[in-house]
Motif scaffolding. Structure first.
Motif, mmCIF file in Angstrom:
data_model
loop_
_atom_site.group_PDB
_atom_site.id
_atom_site.type_symbol
_atom_site.label_atom_id
_atom_site.label_comp_id
_atom_site.label_asym_id
_atom_site.label_seq_id
_atom_site.Cartn_x
_atom_site.Cartn_y
_atom_site.Cartn_z
ATOM 1 N N GLN A 56 -4.387 -16.294 58.231
ATOM 2 C CA GLN A 56 -4.276 -16.648 59.651
ATOM 3 C C GLN A 56 -4.522 -15.443 60.568
ATOM 4 O O GLN A 56 -4.294 -15.527 61.772
ATOM 5 N N ALA A 57 -4.979 -14.343 59.993
ATOM 6 C CA ALA A 57 -5.100 -13.098 60.760
ATOM 7 C C ALA A 57 -6.029 -13.238 61.963
ATOM 8 O O ALA A 57 -5.683 -12.829 63.081
ATOM 9 N N GLU A 58 -7.191 -13.797 61.764
ATOM 10 C CA GLU A 58 -8.149 -13.929 62.871
ATOM 11 C C GLU A 58 -7.656 -14.933 63.905
ATOM 12 O O GLU A 58 -7.800 -14.714 65.114
ATOM 13 N N PHE A 59 -7.080 -16.026 63.446
ATOM 14 C CA PHE A 59 -6.559 -17.028 64.380
ATOM 15 C C PHE A 59 -5.467 -16.438 65.263
ATOM 16 O O PHE A 59 -5.439 -16.653 66.479
ATOM 17 N N ILE A 60 -4.573 -15.689 64.656
ATOM 18 C CA ILE A 60 -3.479 -15.081 65.413
ATOM 19 C C ILE A 60 -4.030 -14.096 66.433
ATOM 20 O O ILE A 60 -3.600 -14.081 67.593
ATOM 21 N N ALA A 61 -5.006 -13.295 66.034
ATOM 22 C CA ALA A 61 -5.606 -12.332 66.968
ATOM 23 C C ALA A 61 -6.258 -13.048 68.145
ATOM 24 O O ALA A 61 -6.088 -12.643 69.305
ATOM 25 N N ARG A 62 -6.988 -14.115 67.874
ATOM 26 C CA ARG A 62 -7.648 -14.864 68.957
ATOM 27 C C ARG A 62 -6.623 -15.474 69.907
ATOM 28 O O ARG A 62 -6.809 -15.472 71.132
ATOM 29 N N THR A 63 -5.549 -16.003 69.350
ATOM 30 C CA THR A 63 -4.532 -16.648 70.175
ATOM 31 C C THR A 63 -3.826 -15.637 71.064
ATOM 32 O O THR A 63 -3.580 -15.901 72.247
ATOM 33 N N LEU A 64 -3.487 -14.487 70.521
ATOM 34 C CA LEU A 64 -2.857 -13.436 71.324
ATOM 35 C C LEU A 64 -3.781 -12.990 72.449
ATOM 36 O O LEU A 64 -3.354 -12.803 73.596
ATOM 37 N N ASN A 65 -5.062 -12.835 72.133
ATOM 38 C CA ASN A 65 -6.036 -12.440 73.153
ATOM 39 C C ASN A 65 -6.169 -13.497 74.243
ATOM 40 O O ASN A 65 -6.254 -13.188 75.434
ATOM 41 N N LYS A 66 -6.200 -14.745 73.830
ATOM 42 C CA LYS A 66 -6.341 -15.847 74.788
ATOM 43 C C LYS A 66 -5.222 -15.831 75.821
ATOM 44 O O LYS A 66 -5.446 -16.110 77.008
ATOM 45 N N HIS A 67 -4.020 -15.480 75.363
ATOM 46 C CA HIS A 67 -2.868 -15.476 76.262
ATOM 47 C C HIS A 67 -2.551 -14.084 76.803
ATOM 48 O O HIS A 67 -1.541 -13.913 77.488
ATOM 49 N N ILE A 69 -1.521 -11.405 75.311
ATOM 50 C CA ILE A 69 -0.221 -10.997 74.783
ATOM 51 C C ILE A 69 -0.388 -9.843 73.804
ATOM 52 O O ILE A 69 -1.298 -9.849 72.971
ATOM 53 N N LYS A 70 0.497 -8.870 73.916
ATOM 54 C CA LYS A 70 0.554 -7.764 72.969
ATOM 55 C C LYS A 70 1.717 -8.008 72.014
ATOM 56 O O LYS A 70 2.809 -8.397 72.427
ATOM 57 N N ALA A 71 1.498 -7.752 70.732
ATOM 58 C CA ALA A 71 2.518 -7.967 69.714
ATOM 59 C C ALA A 71 2.665 -6.693 68.882
ATOM 60 O O ALA A 71 2.006 -5.685 69.133
ATOM 61 N N THR A 72 3.529 -6.752 67.888
ATOM 62 C CA THR A 72 3.743 -5.624 66.977
ATOM 63 C C THR A 72 3.442 -6.085 65.562
ATOM 64 O O THR A 72 3.929 -7.130 65.131
ATOM 65 N N PHE A 73 2.638 -5.300 64.852
ATOM 66 C CA PHE A 73 2.246 -5.627 63.480
ATOM 67 C C PHE A 73 2.905 -4.645 62.510
ATOM 68 O O PHE A 73 2.859 -3.432 62.731
ATOM 69 N N PHE A 74 3.475 -5.181 61.432
ATOM 70 C CA PHE A 74 4.050 -4.348 60.375
ATOM 71 C C PHE A 74 3.162 -4.452 59.142
ATOM 72 O O PHE A 74 2.947 -5.552 58.609
ATOM 73 N N LEU A 75 2.656 -3.308 58.679
ATOM 74 C CA LEU A 75 1.599 -3.290 57.686
ATOM 75 C C LEU A 75 2.070 -2.837 56.303
ATOM 76 O O LEU A 75 2.754 -1.823 56.165
ATOM 77 N N ALA A 76 1.681 -3.616 55.299
ATOM 78 C CA ALA A 76 1.790 -3.230 53.895
ATOM 79 C C ALA A 76 0.420 -3.504 53.264
ATOM 80 O O ALA A 76 -0.402 -4.220 53.840
ATOM 81 N N ASN A 77 0.189 -2.941 52.102
ATOM 82 C CA ASN A 77 -1.103 -3.124 51.437
ATOM 83 C C ASN A 77 -1.031 -4.340 50.518
ATOM 84 O O ASN A 77 -0.951 -4.229 49.297
ATOM 85 N N GLN A 254 6.083 -21.393 79.879
ATOM 86 C CA GLN A 254 6.542 -22.405 80.840
ATOM 87 C C GLN A 254 8.010 -22.214 81.186
ATOM 88 O O GLN A 254 8.455 -22.579 82.280
ATOM 89 N N LYS A 255 8.758 -21.635 80.276
ATOM 90 C CA LYS A 255 10.168 -21.340 80.540
ATOM 91 C C LYS A 255 10.346 -20.049 81.330
ATOM 92 O O LYS A 255 11.473 -19.683 81.676
ATOM 93 N N GLY A 256 9.240 -19.348 81.582
ATOM 94 C CA GLY A 256 9.313 -18.121 82.365
ATOM 95 C C GLY A 256 9.407 -16.844 81.560
ATOM 96 O O GLY A 256 9.650 -15.769 82.119
ATOM 97 N N PHE A 257 9.194 -16.937 80.238
ATOM 98 C CA PHE A 257 9.252 -15.735 79.416
ATOM 99 C C PHE A 257 7.931 -14.967 79.460
ATOM 100 O O PHE A 257 6.854 -15.558 79.564
ATOM 101 N N CYS A 258 8.040 -13.648 79.364
ATOM 102 C CA CYS A 258 6.888 -12.779 79.171
ATOM 103 C C CYS A 258 6.975 -12.188 77.770
ATOM 104 O O CYS A 258 7.968 -12.382 77.067
ATOM 105 N N PHE A 259 5.945 -11.454 77.366
ATOM 106 C CA PHE A 259 5.884 -10.899 76.017
ATOM 107 C C PHE A 259 5.581 -9.410 76.079
ATOM 108 O O PHE A 259 4.915 -8.940 76.999
ATOM 109 N N ALA A 260 6.061 -8.673 75.093
ATOM 110 C CA ALA A 260 5.818 -7.232 75.054
ATOM 111 C C ALA A 260 5.866 -6.752 73.617
ATOM 112 O O ALA A 260 6.365 -7.447 72.715
ATOM 113 N N THR A 261 5.346 -5.543 73.386
ATOM 114 C CA THR A 261 5.451 -4.931 72.065
ATOM 115 C C THR A 261 6.824 -4.285 71.929
ATOM 116 O O THR A 261 7.556 -4.089 72.909
#
Length: 281
Positions: A56-67, A69-77, A254-261
């Motif tokens: 779902q990596a590409e879908f999630i990236a597209r959705t965040l961009n569409k809105h 929104i900046k998020a935080t990613f935790f990476l493992a190999n 719609q509830k008035g929330f914003c998003f941040a990293t």
């Protein structure tokens, strides 16, 4: 009475001033939206994503961009649906793009290492999920665990040219006192998630359908909550992200929330800024 030229100059001056104000507002608004400082926000939600199958990596990236929104990613190999691993060179373009978009990044241990227990001598028993010792119990010193956290930072730098934020999430969110101390000694702040922030994307979809998970999140999430999901889960038959992520974002907006990293989260902001200042010096 002013001449036509004076009137024209005055109008041009007002237009220029209005344009300047608009430009400043346009510059401020995205920054406020990204950090949760927009005065119209009724609260801030912190979306975070752990690596996984990457289905779902590409879908999630597209959705965040569409809105926007900046998020935080935790990476493992971790092994991906492409047959490679999340920190292989093939994934460099994906991570570089997320860096350019302004997301934050933390370490999830290189080999997705689960803690087992603390040992009396100060060492820690762990079990990596991937890598040369996958599935084998290992006994590590705090310094060895620090090295595991740092492996992600080093690979991320190689792939993207960017520095990892000093944030850390233990696989499964599982901690012991000695593990937490090891992470702190290494300079990393551990990030769990709110009870309401457990997305449920790794639960069986037969028992936990997406509609149920969505309604539960919309009902329970509150200001300051950290949400945890994955970039793909192997075991879930009905993937969470395509059905839930966008309705969840839209419902929270719609509830008035914003998003941040998590760089902006009150629990981590000061420590991250202090570390960044130390690096610059």
């Amino acid at each position: 009475m002013r001449s036509l030229s004076q009137a024209g100059s005055s109008r041009l001056g007002r237009i220029a001033a209005m344009s300047a104000i608009a430009a400043v507002a346009a510059a401020i608004w995205p920054a406020q939206a990204a950090t949760g400082e927009n005065p119209s926000c009724k609260g801030t939600i912190y979306l975070s994503f752990d690596t996984g199958s990457q289905s779902q990596a590409e879908f999630i990236a597209r959705t965040l961009n569409k809105h926007h929104i900046k998020a935080t990613f935790f990476l493992a190999n971790e092994k991906t649906v492409n047959g490679d691993y999340t920190l292989d060179p093939a994934w460099a373009p994906y991570w570089k793009a997320r860096v350019a978009e302004g997301h934050a990044f933390g370490t999830h241990t290189f080999d997705h290492v689960y803690v087992q227990r603390d040992l009396p001598d100060g060492r820690i028993e762990v079990k990596p999920q991937f890598g040369a010792h996958a599935g084998q119990k290992q006994v590590w010193s705090p310094a060895q665990y620090c090295g595991e956290l740092q492996r992600v930072a080093e690979r991320f730098k190689e792939l993207t040219g960017a520095s990892l934020d000093h944030l850390w999430r233990a696989p499964g969110g599982k901690l012991t006192p000695q593990l937490l101390a090891a992470g702190r000694a290494c300079g990393y702040s551990h990030v769990a998630w709110a009870e309401a922030g457990f997305s449920g994307d790794e639960l069986p979809s037969e028992k936990w359908p997406n509609a149920m998970l969505l309604q539960q999140s919309l009902r329970k999430l509150k200001d300051g909550d950290i949400v945890m999901a994955h970039l793909g889960i192997w075991s879930r038959k009905d993937p969470w992200a395509p059905a839930v992520l966008e309705p969840l974002i839209s419902g929270l907006e719609q509830k008035g929330f914003c998003f941040a990293t998590l760089r902006e989260h009150p629990a981590y902001k000061a420590a991250l800024e202090k570390h960044q200042t130390a690096v610059i010096k």
